[in-house]
Scaffold this motif. Structure first.
Motif, PDB file in Angstrom:
ATOM      1  N   SER A 334       0.864  -1.190   0.000  1.00  0.00           N
ATOM      2  CA  SER A 334       0.000   0.000   0.000  1.00  0.00           C
ATOM      3  C   SER A 334       0.894   1.231   0.000  1.00  0.00           C
ATOM      4  CB  SER A 334      -0.893  -0.009   1.249  1.00  0.00           C
ATOM      5  OG  SER A 334      -1.679   1.180   1.291  1.00  0.00           O
ATOM      6  N   ASP A 335       0.919   1.961  -1.110  1.00  0.00           N
ATOM      7  CA  ASP A 335       1.771   3.153  -1.211  1.00  0.00           C
ATOM      8  C   ASP A 335       1.198   4.136  -2.221  1.00  0.00           C
ATOM      9  OD1 ASP A 335       3.797   5.025  -1.145  1.00  0.00           O
ATOM     10  OD2 ASP A 335       5.189   3.844  -2.357  1.00  0.00           O
ATOM     11  N   PHE A 336      -0.057   4.530  -2.013  1.00  0.00           N
ATOM     12  CA  PHE A 336      -0.656   5.502  -2.934  1.00  0.00           C
ATOM     13  C   PHE A 336      -1.689   6.339  -2.177  1.00  0.00           C
ATOM     14  CE2 PHE A 336      -2.852   6.508  -7.121  1.00  0.00           C
ATOM     15  CZ  PHE A 336      -1.775   7.215  -7.634  1.00  0.00           C
ATOM     16  N   GLY A 337      -1.330   6.716  -0.939  1.00  0.00           N
ATOM     17  CA  GLY A 337      -2.208   7.577  -0.160  1.00  0.00           C
ATOM     18  C   GLY A 337      -3.153   6.807   0.715  1.00  0.00           C
ATOM     19  N   ALA A 338      -4.299   7.421   0.968  1.00  0.00           N
ATOM     20  CA  ALA A 338      -5.262   6.825   1.896  1.00  0.00           C
ATOM     21  C   ALA A 338      -6.687   6.977   1.395  1.00  0.00           C
ATOM     22  CB  ALA A 338      -5.114   7.469   3.274  1.00  0.00           C
ATOM     23  N   ASP A 339      -6.837   7.332   0.134  1.00  0.00           N
ATOM     24  CA  ASP A 339      -8.196   7.409  -0.406  1.00  0.00           C
ATOM     25  C   ASP A 339      -8.650   6.009  -0.808  1.00  0.00           C
ATOM     26  OD1 ASP A 339      -8.500  10.044   0.192  1.00  0.00           O
ATOM     27  OD2 ASP A 339      -8.028  10.799  -1.810  1.00  0.00           O
ATOM     28  N   ARG A 340      -9.944   5.866  -1.078  1.00  0.00           N
ATOM     29  CA  ARG A 340     -10.555   4.550  -1.129  1.00  0.00           C
ATOM     30  C   ARG A 340      -9.975   3.645  -2.235  1.00  0.00           C
ATOM     31  NH1 ARG A 340     -14.527   2.993  -4.563  1.00  0.00           N
ATOM     32  NH2 ARG A 340     -14.984   4.462  -6.240  1.00  0.00           N
ATOM     33  N   VAL A 341      -9.975   2.367  -1.959  1.00  0.00           N
ATOM     34  CA  VAL A 341      -9.595   1.373  -2.963  1.00  0.00           C
ATOM     35  C   VAL A 341     -10.757   1.243  -3.941  1.00  0.00           C
ATOM     36  CG1 VAL A 341      -9.037  -1.049  -3.364  1.00  0.00           C
ATOM     37  CG2 VAL A 341      -8.165   0.118  -1.313  1.00  0.00           C
ATOM     38  N   TRP A 342     -10.428   1.251  -5.242  1.00  0.00           N
ATOM     39  CA  TRP A 342     -11.502   1.175  -6.248  1.00  0.00           C
ATOM     40  C   TRP A 342     -11.329   0.018  -7.211  1.00  0.00           C
ATOM     41  CZ3 TRP A 342     -10.538   2.448 -11.603  1.00  0.00           C
ATOM     42  CH2 TRP A 342      -9.221   2.868 -11.856  1.00  0.00           C
ATOM     43  N   ARG A 343     -10.155  -0.668  -7.171  1.00  0.00           N
ATOM     44  CA  ARG A 343      -9.935  -1.761  -8.115  1.00  0.00           C
ATOM     45  C   ARG A 343      -8.971  -2.773  -7.513  1.00  0.00           C
ATOM     46  NH1 ARG A 343      -7.273   0.153 -13.422  1.00  0.00           N
ATOM     47  NH2 ARG A 343      -5.461  -0.875 -12.523  1.00  0.00           N
ATOM     48  N   PHE A 344      -9.224  -4.028  -7.819  1.00  0.00           N
ATOM     49  CA  PHE A 344      -8.398  -5.126  -7.321  1.00  0.00           C
ATOM     50  C   PHE A 344      -7.713  -5.805  -8.498  1.00  0.00           C
ATOM     51  CE2 PHE A 344      -8.727  -9.881  -6.355  1.00  0.00           C
ATOM     52  CZ  PHE A 344      -7.449  -9.960  -5.800  1.00  0.00           C
ATOM     53  N   ASP A 345      -6.390  -5.700  -8.546  1.00  0.00           N
ATOM     54  CA  ASP A 345      -5.605  -6.328  -9.613  1.00  0.00           C
ATOM     55  C   ASP A 345      -4.797  -7.490  -9.031  1.00  0.00           C
ATOM     56  OD1 ASP A 345      -6.515  -4.279 -11.229  1.00  0.00           O
ATOM     57  OD2 ASP A 345      -4.647  -3.115 -11.100  1.00  0.00           O
ATOM     58  N   LEU A 394      -4.231  -3.552  -4.413  1.00  0.00           N
ATOM     59  CA  LEU A 394      -5.488  -2.855  -4.147  1.00  0.00           C
ATOM     60  C   LEU A 394      -5.293  -1.411  -4.576  1.00  0.00           C
ATOM     61  CD1 LEU A 394      -6.339  -4.485  -0.696  1.00  0.00           C
ATOM     62  CD2 LEU A 394      -7.495  -4.883  -2.896  1.00  0.00           C
ATOM     63  N   GLN A 395      -5.850  -1.066  -5.731  1.00  0.00           N
ATOM     64  CA  GLN A 395      -5.619   0.263  -6.318  1.00  0.00           C
ATOM     65  C   GLN A 395      -6.412   1.315  -5.569  1.00  0.00           C
ATOM     66  OE1 GLN A 395      -3.546   1.045  -8.647  1.00  0.00           O
ATOM     67  NE2 GLN A 395      -3.138  -0.833  -9.821  1.00  0.00           N
ATOM     68  N   GLN A 396      -5.691   2.347  -5.080  1.00  0.00           N
ATOM     69  CA  GLN A 396      -6.347   3.440  -4.380  1.00  0.00           C
ATOM     70  C   GLN A 396      -6.673   4.576  -5.334  1.00  0.00           C
ATOM     71  OE1 GLN A 396      -2.896   3.223  -1.702  1.00  0.00           O
ATOM     72  NE2 GLN A 396      -4.339   3.586  -0.037  1.00  0.00           N
ATOM     73  N   ASP A 397      -7.703   5.321  -4.989  1.00  0.00           N
ATOM     74  CA  ASP A 397      -8.099   6.465  -5.823  1.00  0.00           C
ATOM     75  C   ASP A 397      -7.004   7.533  -5.747  1.00  0.00           C
ATOM     76  OD1 ASP A 397      -9.221   8.824  -6.891  1.00  0.00           O
ATOM     77  OD2 ASP A 397     -11.235   8.099  -6.435  1.00  0.00           O
ATOM     78  N   GLY A 398      -6.415   7.830  -6.877  1.00  0.00           N
ATOM     79  CA  GLY A 398      -5.294   8.772  -6.903  1.00  0.00           C
ATOM     80  C   GLY A 398      -5.663  10.162  -7.383  1.00  0.00           C
ATOM     81  N   THR A 399      -6.975  10.462  -7.424  1.00  0.00           N
ATOM     82  CA  THR A 399      -7.398  11.742  -8.000  1.00  0.00           C
ATOM     83  C   THR A 399      -6.720  12.936  -7.320  1.00  0.00           C
ATOM     84  OG1 THR A 399      -9.515  10.701  -8.495  1.00  0.00           O
ATOM     85  CG2 THR A 399      -9.410  13.096  -8.695  1.00  0.00           C
ATOM     86  N   ARG A 400      -6.571  12.884  -6.002  1.00  0.00           N
ATOM     87  CA  ARG A 400      -5.905  14.018  -5.339  1.00  0.00           C
ATOM     88  C   ARG A 400      -4.505  13.665  -4.839  1.00  0.00           C
ATOM     89  NH1 ARG A 400      -7.472  14.871   0.743  1.00  0.00           N
ATOM     90  NH2 ARG A 400      -7.846  12.724   1.368  1.00  0.00           N
ATOM     91  N   TYR A 401      -4.023  12.481  -5.211  1.00  0.00           N
ATOM     92  CA  TYR A 401      -2.717  12.045  -4.714  1.00  0.00           C
ATOM     93  C   TYR A 401      -1.607  13.009  -5.125  1.00  0.00           C
ATOM     94  CZ  TYR A 401       1.112   8.920  -3.436  1.00  0.00           C
ATOM     95  OH  TYR A 401       2.236   8.378  -2.857  1.00  0.00           O
TER      96      TYR A 401
END
Ligand SMILES: [Zn+2]
Ligand SMILES: [Zn+2]
Ligand SMILES: [Zn+2]
Ligand SMILES: [Zn+2]
Lengths: 449, 449
Positions: A334-345, A394-401
């Motif tokens: 986990s290394d893309f902030g703390a916004d919600r997970v939106w996709r599972f790869d 677990l892909q996190q929402d990066g919109t404001r990352y």
């Protein structure tokens, strides 16, 4: 209640769902994120601050009940920031805000003064004749905008990763880039860059985005008048220093079974307390592993690793990879902030697809869709993933990352506790199902680049 | 077209409406805002930067076609920022970001080291026993949130305006406050404070809001351990310097008729280019006056004044008031950013109510409602308004004003060109109607406080 209830035997999926729902009330991840960012603050790789962070991490992970808590140290070269100032001398005198990029060269202590030449993209700069650039301060802008998957970082980030080496080769005195970011605040985005083979380091820095736009306007309004900048950057290389990875385990019932790795990185850039990048990742992974641990011993060992020295070149991930080959069932970070997970790869063997499907089922109620099944990665674990170790992501929402990334603004107030809990819930489901699965996850073939 | 059109004689209202609609395509206000913030940048009162801003303003206002463009100079004491650093020494070593408040005293060059004592509000601090505070660094927090009318600034701003004097009287070594602002960025909000009669200046600064929240957490997590800060602030008083008001006119057909004053302030704080505060106000008022001028000579003179030295104590407004008593029909100022006007307030005589009603009618299609008819003010014009000079006020939406106010973040990118145009349209309607009205606007009785 006196009503008799029929007890259904728990399946791994039902257990994961139950732990997932409980995790939506998690406070452990926030407490770790707050504690690390408050009691340690910034923790630049290879410095005494990162050493304090390791001490804090060991104490915290032990107090949470993890076993085999230890530090694996390694050595690495360390670069530290010095003074940083930029001033337009003519034709419109004013100060600009910037931050040196990792491994930047230094100006003389009194700074250097040179004409600025501006380019709207890295491509435009690359195409420029060397004679145009020689002896000047190169300014490279770009048009990065936010994306949910953060994919702009690879493309636009080239201005930071390659721009300085190109500038040095062309004979520039220094380079300043528009920060690789998507915000509009006076907070420059730092980040690492490495000098290409044989290239002489030159001063290299990132202007905050408002300052980069200001410099574009200054160049435009100056017309034919040269724009002169006085630039002072005095970073230093302080030689080889110690860093380390902090490791903690939930021992499995089968000590010989390959382990599940849950990772984050402990170090941060020096400009802020690194809440988004990556204290939150450490909070999420440890909180999820603790939830599985507290429910009862899993089949496989879950190994929590808080990597050192990620920001400055993946030193921790590479050291760990050398020391721990062939130990892993599946790895994730986990290394893309703390916004919600939106996709599972995921990228695991066919034999593990039933586990992948259970995870996808457990994640769907959290608003997480299944994405790639042949592609997954991470930062510190990237080289291991590329080598063929089975990986989930677990892909996190990066919109404001990239509003916050590597700036002074990466502070605790940016963490949304509700979205953080959704992350813990998703990780809890994934760790519960992978650590209790008796299937083979791999190995996978190395990734072809 | 060959179709004959019946020409209705233009009423003042119809003319104002026509000019208002044309102003919705205005580019002059943005050009002034961009030019001043780019070609001059920060323009701290009484410094050479403010002098450059006056030169720029004179040239710009002349080039726009205004008459009687001139500078009225005055002298004022000048305080300038020095080094500013804050570091928590124990128990959780880390740097904090802050900015000195106007007229702050200085620490020794090497800084001062003292225990921090925290208060959650100014009221709590005021109630504290002096013995608790003596020799310590006082930290005052508060809970300011955004409001459309900006009314929180008066209440919460007391921490900045009165906190330092109270701290000095109680024997504190220094005071740091949570910035008077509503954002969550690492950009401290500076602002003026004046020492109460007989009070010894002490070091006084504002922490950025994330840093203030961090200090609250540090105090909480420290438990019984003292929190020690090392604070360095080296501002200086550089004595009496020159500032000035820049004045430009649209001469009226009746040179003896009292004038309409359209004001803003030219100076800015030193941390940013002051786009919101108050380059935009200068752009709005000049663009609107130019539109009236270009349509044909109004009855009354419109006097555009870009005041000097507002930020540090209304020196320009007070100097102008002394030099220009009894010259004004009605006065108005734009100094609250560049977001849309949402309310029209006025305080003029009964004889001018028909003009007020016409203005209200012209503003309604812009989404502007009529507000007070017995209350209106402004910053530089505040003392004149309070003395009884008839006043009008176009209230701007302040919801995000205190996100940006007096921070490094007050830069051109914060200006929304569409909302800026709505401001110009509103001002154009108001200036067109007031400058062509042959009624008496006042005088009004002085405001009772
Ligand atoms: Zn990271
Ligand atoms: Zn990073
Ligand atoms: Zn102002
Ligand atoms: Zn102001």
């Amino acid at each position: 209640s006196s009503t008799a209830v029929a007890v259904t035997p728990a399946t791994p999926l039902k257990t994961a769902e139950m732990l997932r729902d409980a995790a939506l009330k998690d406070d452990v991840a926030f407490d770790i994120t707050e504690g690390l960012t408050t009691e340690v603050g910034q923790r630049m790789a290879g410095t005494e601050a990162e050493a304090r962070a390791r001490d804090w991490a060991v104490a915290k992970l032990k107090s949470l009940g993890f076993k085999n808590v230890r530090v694996e140290t390694f050595d690495m070269p360390v670069w530290v920031r010095g003074e940083e100032k930029a001033e337009i001398v003519a034709p419109f005198p004013q100060k600009l805000t910037l931050a040196a990029l990792g491994n930047s060269g230094a100006t003389p202590p009194e700074g250097l003064r040179a004409e600025v030449i501006g380019f709207d993209s890295l491509a435009e700069f690359q195409a420029a004749h060397d004679a145009l650039v020689k002896g000047k301060i190169v300014f490279v802008s770009h048009g990065m905008v936010p994306t949910q998957d953060g994919s702009g970082y690879g493309y636009y980030g080239a201005a930071r990763r390659q721009g300085p080496s190109i500038a040095s080769r062309k004979g520039a005195a220094a380079i300043v880039i528009r920060s690789i970011g998507t915000d509009h605040h006076r907070n420059p985005h730092t980040g690492v860059q490495s000098w290409a083979e044989g290239v002489t380091p030159i001063p290299a820095a990132a202007l905050s985005i408002p300052d980069a736009e200001q410099l574009q306007r200054i160049l435009k309004r100056a017309g034919n008048r040269p724009v002169t900048m006085h630039l002072t950057l005095t970073p230093r290389n302080i030689g080889i220093q110690q860093s380390g990875n902090v490791i903690a385990e939930v021992p499995g019932r089968d000590p010989k079974a390959p382990v599940v790795l849950a990772a984050c990185h402990l170090d941060s850039w020096d400009l802020a307390t690194g809440a988004f990048d990556d204290a939150a990742g450490c909070g999420i992974t440890a909180a999820a592993a603790k939830r599985v641990m507290d429910h009862g011993q899993p089949l496989r060992t879950i190994r929590v690793v808080w990597f050192g020295a990620e920001e400055v070149g993946l030193f921790g991930g590479l050291d760990y990879m050398r020391k721990h080959p062939n130990e892993h069932a599946v790895i994730a970070e986990s290394d893309f902030g703390a916004d919600r997970v939106w996709r599972f790869d995921s990228r695991v063997a066919q034999t593990a697809q039933p586990v992948v499907q259970d995870i996808a089922r457990a994640l769907a109620p959290l608003g997480i869709a299944q994405g790639f099944t042949d592609q997954a990665g991470g930062s510190d674990i990237g080289p291991m993933a590329a080598s063929g170790v089975p990986t989930m992501e677990l892909q996190q929402d990066g919109t404001r990352y990239f509003d916050i990334h590597h700036t002074p603004d990466d502070t605790l107030d940016k963490i949304d506790p509700e979205q953080l809990r959704q992350n813990v819930a998703a990780w809890t489901a994934m760790l519960s199902l992978t650590s209790n699965a008796a299937v083979e996850f791999g190995p996978m073939p190395p990734v072809q680049r």
